[in-house]
Motif scaffolding. Sequence first.
Motif, mmCIF file in Angstrom:
data_model
loop_
_atom_site.group_PDB
_atom_site.id
_atom_site.type_symbol
_atom_site.label_atom_id
_atom_site.label_comp_id
_atom_site.label_asym_id
_atom_site.label_seq_id
_atom_site.Cartn_x
_atom_site.Cartn_y
_atom_site.Cartn_z
ATOM 1 N N LEU A 231 24.867 -21.190 -33.969
ATOM 2 C CA LEU A 231 26.064 -20.736 -34.666
ATOM 3 C C LEU A 231 26.127 -19.215 -34.698
ATOM 4 O O LEU A 231 27.184 -18.616 -34.440
ATOM 5 C CB LEU A 231 26.080 -21.302 -36.091
ATOM 6 N N GLU A 232 25.009 -18.576 -34.992
ATOM 7 C CA GLU A 232 24.972 -17.116 -35.040
ATOM 8 C C GLU A 232 25.262 -16.517 -33.664
ATOM 9 O O GLU A 232 25.988 -15.515 -33.556
ATOM 10 C CB GLU A 232 23.608 -16.637 -35.554
ATOM 11 N N ILE B 263 31.910 -14.456 -30.128
ATOM 12 C CA ILE B 263 33.332 -14.405 -30.470
ATOM 13 C C ILE B 263 33.722 -13.010 -30.948
ATOM 14 O O ILE B 263 34.739 -12.438 -30.512
ATOM 15 C CB ILE B 263 33.664 -15.459 -31.538
ATOM 16 N N PHE B 264 32.907 -12.443 -31.844
ATOM 17 C CA PHE B 264 33.223 -11.111 -32.375
ATOM 18 C C PHE B 264 33.167 -10.054 -31.284
ATOM 19 O O PHE B 264 33.974 -9.118 -31.265
ATOM 20 C CB PHE B 264 32.262 -10.754 -33.511
ATOM 21 N N THR B 265 32.210 -10.178 -30.381
ATOM 22 C CA THR B 265 32.100 -9.216 -29.282
ATOM 23 C C THR B 265 33.327 -9.285 -28.377
ATOM 24 O O THR B 265 33.900 -8.255 -28.006
ATOM 25 C CB THR B 265 30.831 -9.490 -28.456
ATOM 26 N N ASP C 288 38.734 -7.264 -26.748
ATOM 27 C CA ASP C 288 40.161 -7.498 -26.523
ATOM 28 C C ASP C 288 41.030 -6.551 -27.352
ATOM 29 O O ASP C 288 42.104 -6.126 -26.902
ATOM 30 C CB ASP C 288 40.514 -8.948 -26.857
ATOM 31 N N LEU C 289 40.561 -6.241 -28.574
ATOM 32 C CA LEU C 289 41.367 -5.415 -29.468
ATOM 33 C C LEU C 289 41.156 -3.912 -29.261
ATOM 34 O O LEU C 289 41.970 -3.109 -29.713
ATOM 35 C CB LEU C 289 41.047 -5.757 -30.936
#
Length: 213
Positions: A21-22, A28-30, A35-36
Amino acid sequence: YIEPEEIVRCSNELIEEQAKLERELKRIFTQLTKDLSQFYYEIKQALELMIKLDVSYASCQWGLSNNCVYAQTINFTKDNLTLLGARHPLLGQKAVPIDVVFNPGCKVLIITGANTGGKTVTLKTIALFSLLNQAGFPVPAKDGTKLPMFKYVFADIGDEQSLEQSLSTFSGHMKNIGQMLQEADESSLILLDELGSGTDPQEGGAIAMSILD
């Protein structure tokens, strides 16, 4: 106590799933950051606009809930500080509206009266209104209220007695007032409560007169 083998196996599986999960969250955060990142400046600009809108909305809500008005901004050297029907917002329905009007050319206002007559509340109201006005917020008062833009706001209200610093009530006040006299200028607001208290009345009165001069 000997941990059963079945529990050991389940615990190991739980630890493995938590690790997965970690790792997935990190992935996902990376990816989301990647993307942002190309929209960094747009997001930064949007954040600044959102903050302004949020503050404006909070200011309006504050004004509506407390029957506020925006004070007229004046030059204190040319016009008079004026509070009409001013109500300290923290007192709620118990607040007694007050009027504070400086005479033309007046730079010092001395408030006298009996104990519990509202002198300290008046000082706090002037200070609070000045800071609210300079933060762009309306104030709970009537139309015609005028406030200048102060460069500094100084206040000596309450007892600054300190056992750790060996300061008596009197010396605590004198220390604060000494700092104010060194730093204040013609664009400063200075609020002094019970000036000259904590010492002999005659000496305190003489000190108060010299400080005001």
